[in-house]
Design an enzyme around this catalytic site. Sequence first.
Site, mmCIF file in Angstrom:
data_model
loop_
_atom_site.group_PDB
_atom_site.id
_atom_site.type_symbol
_atom_site.label_atom_id
_atom_site.label_comp_id
_atom_site.label_asym_id
_atom_site.label_seq_id
_atom_site.Cartn_x
_atom_site.Cartn_y
_atom_site.Cartn_z
ATOM 1 N N ARG A 94 0.639 -6.588 12.788
ATOM 2 C CA ARG A 94 -0.089 -6.094 13.877
ATOM 3 C C ARG A 94 -0.422 -7.146 14.898
ATOM 4 O O ARG A 94 -0.305 -6.789 16.333
ATOM 5 C CB ARG A 94 -1.386 -5.215 13.476
ATOM 6 C CG ARG A 94 -1.370 -4.144 12.678
ATOM 7 C CD ARG A 94 -2.399 -3.475 12.494
ATOM 8 N NE ARG A 94 -2.006 -2.076 11.636
ATOM 9 C CZ ARG A 94 -2.930 -0.927 11.560
ATOM 10 N NH1 ARG A 94 -3.964 -0.738 12.390
ATOM 11 N NH2 ARG A 94 -2.517 0.008 10.802
ATOM 12 N N GLU A 96 -6.786 -1.019 15.416
ATOM 13 C CA GLU A 96 -7.418 -2.155 14.529
ATOM 14 C C GLU A 96 -6.334 -3.176 14.166
ATOM 15 O O GLU A 96 -5.396 -2.969 13.752
ATOM 16 C CB GLU A 96 -7.861 -1.272 13.235
ATOM 17 C CG GLU A 96 -8.377 -1.966 12.133
ATOM 18 C CD GLU A 96 -8.465 -1.518 10.580
ATOM 19 O OE1 GLU A 96 -8.372 -2.163 9.919
ATOM 20 O OE2 GLU A 96 -8.172 -0.218 10.686
ATOM 21 N N SER A 122 -10.596 -5.955 9.681
ATOM 22 C CA SER A 122 -11.753 -5.363 9.357
ATOM 23 C C SER A 122 -12.654 -6.389 8.814
ATOM 24 O O SER A 122 -12.021 -7.080 7.716
ATOM 25 C CB SER A 122 -11.688 -4.019 8.461
ATOM 26 O OG SER A 122 -11.586 -2.920 9.063
ATOM 27 N N ARG A 129 1.972 0.922 10.562
ATOM 28 C CA ARG A 129 1.461 1.185 9.192
ATOM 29 C C ARG A 129 2.671 1.295 7.885
ATOM 30 O O ARG A 129 3.455 2.138 8.157
ATOM 31 C CB ARG A 129 0.763 2.863 9.038
ATOM 32 C CG ARG A 129 0.030 3.131 8.049
ATOM 33 C CD ARG A 129 -0.570 4.649 7.905
ATOM 34 N NE ARG A 129 -1.545 4.671 8.907
ATOM 35 C CZ ARG A 129 -2.827 4.437 8.964
ATOM 36 N NH1 ARG A 129 -3.625 3.904 7.891
ATOM 37 N NH2 ARG A 129 -3.534 4.709 9.954
ATOM 38 N N ARG A 174 0.885 -1.223 0.037
ATOM 39 C CA ARG A 174 0.179 -0.005 -0.050
ATOM 40 C C ARG A 174 0.948 1.200 -0.039
ATOM 41 O O ARG A 174 1.693 1.340 0.832
ATOM 42 C CB ARG A 174 -1.001 0.115 1.110
ATOM 43 C CG ARG A 174 -1.962 -1.107 1.300
ATOM 44 C CD ARG A 174 -2.936 -1.224 2.238
ATOM 45 N NE ARG A 174 -3.882 -2.311 2.205
ATOM 46 C CZ ARG A 174 -4.686 -2.605 2.943
ATOM 47 N NH1 ARG A 174 -4.839 -1.812 4.315
ATOM 48 N NH2 ARG A 174 -5.331 -3.780 3.187
#
Length: 426
Positions: free
Chosen positions: A389, A347, A350, A275, A260
Site C-alpha cells: 500500500r 488505510e 493499524s 487487497r 490472507r
Amino acid sequence: MLDIKWIRDAPAAFDAALGRRGLGPASARLLTLDQNRRQILTRVQEVQAQRNTLAKAIGRGKAKGEDVSSLLDEVGRSKELEAALEIEARDAEAALNDALAELPNVPAADVPDGPDEQANQELRRWGTPPSFAFPAKEHDEIGAGLKMMDFDAAGRIAGSRFVVLSGPLARLERALAAFMLDLHTREFGYREVSPPALVRDEAVFGTGQLPKFAEDLFRTTDGRWLIPTAEVPLTNLAAGTIQDEAALPLRFTAMTWCFRAEAGAAGKDTRGMIRQHQFTKVELVSLTSPEQSATEHERMTGCAEAVLQRLGLPYRVVVLSTGDMGFSATKTYDIEVWLPGQGRYREISSCSNCGDFQARRMGARYRPAGSKQTAFVHTLNGSGLAVGRTLIAVLENYQQADGSVAVPAALKPYMGGLEVLAPDAA
C-alpha cells in the site's frame, strides 16, 4: 482472552463492555461455567483432604497392629474418585476457556462507540494532498503504463488477487521495505527479526485469529498456518515465558510476506493491489508492562507515521470505533494515506493496544521488580507499514504527466540513484 476473575467481580461492567461491541450479555453463562469448574475443584480438594485423614488413620492403625485393610480399600476408592474428578475439572476448564476464547477484547473507555467505520473519529492530518495539472491516475493504470505491474501474468500463475512486479518497480518495493526496517531499527530501537511464515495452531490462537477467524487464513496440508501478519510469530516470541520487568518494553520488527484468504472481502477492492492474498508488510510489535502500554501505543503510532513523513506522503490518523475495532484490540489507531487516483484516504497501518488479552491466551508474563509474583504483559502491534500500500501511495502521489513516477528522496539511496521510474527504465 478475558480475565474470569474480573468478570466474576464485575459482571455488569463486563456485559456493558460487550454491549459497546454490539454483543449481548455473556456473564451469566460464563459464571455458570466458572462455578461448575470451581465446585469440581473444591470436591477434588475435599477428596484429597479425606485421603490425608485416611493416611494418618492407617499410620496410627499400623502402629497399634490393627487391621487397616478396609482403610486401604477406602484410599483406593478415593484415588479413583479423584482421578475421575480431575477429568471432570479439565473438561470444565476447557469449556470455560472455549467460551472465553470466542469473545473479543473489551474496548478502552476512550474508544468511541459506534457500529462501524462511520463512527471512527479523525484525530489529526499531516501533509497537503498534491495538486496535479492532469487527471490523477490510479496505481494499477500507472503500473501498467510503466510495464512493470502485471496482473494477467499473476492470474495465470496463481489466480486473482495476486500481482507480478518487475524491473525498477520490484526494486522500489524492496527499497521501501529496507527503508522502513532501517528507520525502525536504527532510530526507533526495534530489534529486527526474521520469523517463520508457517506457524502452529497455538501461535494463531495466541494472537486471536483462532478459533473464530480460521476462514480468513490459509492452512497447509500438515496443519500449519501461513501467517496473516508478522504480528503472529513476533508476539509469540514471548509465549510461555516470564520476562524481567527491567527488560520491558521489548520491541520487534520484521518484514514478511503475509497471506490472507480475504474470505469476507468478496467484491471489495478487486482492482489493483489494495487487497491481495499475498503482500509484504513491515510489522511492529511491543511487549510492555501494563503501566507502559498506553504510552507505547502512542509511540508506536508515531513510528509508523514517521515513515509516511519521511516519504512525503499525506495522511490522517483516526481512532477506530467499537464496531470497527479488531477482535484482540482494546484500542486502535488507523493511519490512512492519501491516494490521489481514488481521491480519498485509505488505510495503510493499524496500531493496536491489546492489553493483556493476547498474553493470557499465550501465557506471556513478566515479574515486577521486587515481586515474587508474575503478571501478564501487555502486547501491541502495528504496521510500520504495509509495503504494497505504501508502493501504491508513492505511485499515485509522485506520478507525473508523462506517466513516469518520481522517486522520493528518502528512497534514492536504496534505488542506486535512480530518480524516475519510466517505461524505458524497465
